[in-house]
Motif scaffolding. Structure first.
Motif, PDB file in Angstrom:
ATOM      1  N   ARG A 115       0.789  -1.104   0.053  1.00  0.00           N
ATOM      2  CA  ARG A 115      -0.112   0.065  -0.020  1.00  0.00           C
ATOM      3  C   ARG A 115       0.842   1.394   0.017  1.00  0.00           C
ATOM      4  O   ARG A 115       1.908   1.406   0.730  1.00  0.00           O
ATOM      5  CB  ARG A 115      -0.798   0.225   1.042  1.00  0.00           C
ATOM      6  CG  ARG A 115      -0.866  -0.867   2.321  1.00  0.00           C
ATOM      7  CD  ARG A 115      -2.320  -1.120   2.515  1.00  0.00           C
ATOM      8  NE  ARG A 115      -2.846  -2.400   1.528  1.00  0.00           N
ATOM      9  CZ  ARG A 115      -4.163  -2.451   1.294  1.00  0.00           C
ATOM     10  NH1 ARG A 115      -5.239  -1.873   2.034  1.00  0.00           N
ATOM     11  NH2 ARG A 115      -4.620  -3.326   0.524  1.00  0.00           N
ATOM     12  N   CYS A 201      -2.471  -1.124  -3.892  1.00  0.00           N
ATOM     13  CA  CYS A 201      -3.336   0.105  -3.656  1.00  0.00           C
ATOM     14  C   CYS A 201      -2.830   1.222  -2.931  1.00  0.00           C
ATOM     15  O   CYS A 201      -1.747   1.198  -2.330  1.00  0.00           O
ATOM     16  CB  CYS A 201      -4.540  -0.539  -3.027  1.00  0.00           C
ATOM     17  SG  CYS A 201      -5.957   0.532  -2.633  1.00  0.00           S
ATOM     18  N   PRO A 219      -5.089   2.785  -8.944  1.00  0.00           N
ATOM     19  CA  PRO A 219      -6.081   2.173  -7.947  1.00  0.00           C
ATOM     20  C   PRO A 219      -5.849   2.836  -6.647  1.00  0.00           C
ATOM     21  O   PRO A 219      -4.742   2.882  -5.897  1.00  0.00           O
ATOM     22  CB  PRO A 219      -5.645   0.754  -7.843  1.00  0.00           C
ATOM     23  CG  PRO A 219      -4.881   0.380  -9.168  1.00  0.00           C
ATOM     24  CD  PRO A 219      -4.113   1.785  -9.381  1.00  0.00           C
ATOM     25  N   HIS A 220      -6.838   3.050  -5.998  1.00  0.00           N
ATOM     26  CA  HIS A 220      -6.931   4.026  -4.706  1.00  0.00           C
ATOM     27  C   HIS A 220      -8.334   4.056  -3.939  1.00  0.00           C
ATOM     28  O   HIS A 220      -9.323   3.792  -4.516  1.00  0.00           O
ATOM     29  CB  HIS A 220      -6.339   5.570  -4.712  1.00  0.00           C
ATOM     30  CG  HIS A 220      -7.439   6.455  -5.736  1.00  0.00           C
ATOM     31  ND1 HIS A 220      -7.630   6.437  -7.130  1.00  0.00           N
ATOM     32  CD2 HIS A 220      -8.355   7.369  -5.235  1.00  0.00           C
ATOM     33  CE1 HIS A 220      -8.397   7.307  -7.185  1.00  0.00           C
ATOM     34  NE2 HIS A 220      -9.011   8.034  -6.276  1.00  0.00           N
TER      35      HIS A 220
END
Length: 238
Positions: A115, A201, A219-220
Motif C-alpha cells: 500500500r 493500492c 487504484p486508490h
C-alpha cells in the motif's frame, strides 16, 4: 470505550470507539483545544485514551492539561521500530512522525497487500508499505494549500490562487492551482510506480484526500481519519 486523538498541524481530530464501531468523531481547531474537556465529561472512565501529537510541545502540554481527568489511561504514542505487524525501516525509527506511523498502522488493517499511504493535509506525506509489513520509506512535500500560500508569500506578482484545474490553463490562478495539483498527483503516482505490484493500492486520507482522488489514475481509495484507525489498533499494545 477507547478515545483516540490525532493532533495535527491544522486541527485536532478525535474519535470514540466502543469496541465494535466508532460511536462519534469530531475535530477542533488549536484555538478551541479547551473544547476537548467536554469529552472527559461525556466519557469520564474510558479504558484507554490514545494521543498522537505532531503540533509541537506547547500544544502537547495544553492537551495533557485539558485531558488531565484521563491521566491514568492517557497514552501518548510515538513511532516505534516494530508495532502492530509493521517494521519501521527508518534510519532512526523514533524520528518518523507519529501521524505517519499511525496512518501506516491504520492502512495495514485494511489489507496485507502493498500500500501507498498518502496523508494529504498541511503537508502531504507519501509512504510505502510492502506486503510483509515493512515501511520502506516515504516522501514529504508541502500540501496543496501550503503550495499555493508559498507562491503568494514568496513572490511579488502571484496571487493566492482561487482557480481551477485545467488541462491547458490560460489564466494565472488556474495555472497555479493546476501546477499544485499536478505536483501532488505526480509525486503520488511516481511513488506508486516504484511500489506497484498486482495487488497494490493507494490509500488517501487527510483534508485534501477527496480533491486528489479526483485526479489520480492509479487504484486508490479514500479512508478518512486514518491515524485514528492506527491509534485504535495500537491501544492494546500501549
Amino acid at each position: 470505550m477507547i478515545i483516540c486523538i490525532d493532533s495535527g498541524n491544522s486541527r485536532i481530530k478525535w474519535g470514540a470507539h466502543d469496541g465494535n464501531a466508532w460511536c462519534e468523531q469530531g475535530s477542533v481547531t488549536h484555538a478551541g483545544i479547551g473544547e476537548l474537556a467536554e469529552l472527559c465529561l461525556r466519557w469520564p472512565q474510558p479504558a484507554r485514551a490514545m494521543l498522537a501529537n505532531v503540533a509541537g510541545a506547547v500544544v502537547g502540554e495544553s492537551l495533557r492539561q485539558v485531558l488531565a481527568p484521563w491521566a491514568e489511561v492517557l497514552r501518548e504514542v510515538k513511532a516505534g521500530a516494530n508495532q502492530a505487524g509493521i517494521t519501521n525501516l527508518y534510519k532512526n525509527p523514533a524520528q518518523l512522525g507519529v501521524d505517519r506511523w499511525c496512518a501506516l498502522v491504520g492502512a495495514r488493517q485494511l489489507g496485507s497487500t502493498p500500500r501507498l499511504v498518502v496523508m494529504a493535509g498541511t503537508a502531504t506525506t507519501i509512504d510505502s508499505l510492502d506486503a510483509a509489513g515493512n515501511f520502506l520509506g516515504g516522501l514529504i512535500l508541502p500540501g496543496l494549500e501550503t503550495m499555493r500560500r508559498a507562491l503568494f508569500q514568496g513572490t511579488a506578482a502571484l496571487p493566492f490562487a482561487d482557480g481551477v484545474h485545467m488541462a491547458y490553463p490560460r489564466a494565472t490562478a488556474d495555472a497555479i492551482v493546476t501546477g499544485c495539483v499536478e505536483a501532488q498527483v505526480g509525486a503520488i503516482e511516481r511513488a506508486f510506480a516504484r511500489l506497484a505490484g498486482r495487488d497494490a493500492c493507494c490509500i488517501l486520507s487527510g483534508g485534501h484526500a477527496e480533491v486528489l482522488s479526483g485526479f489520480l489514475v492509479i487504484p486508490h481509495l479514500v479512508a478518512h481519519n486514518l491515524p485514528l484507525e492506527g491509534l485504535l489498533r495500537l491501544a492494546p499494545e500501549s
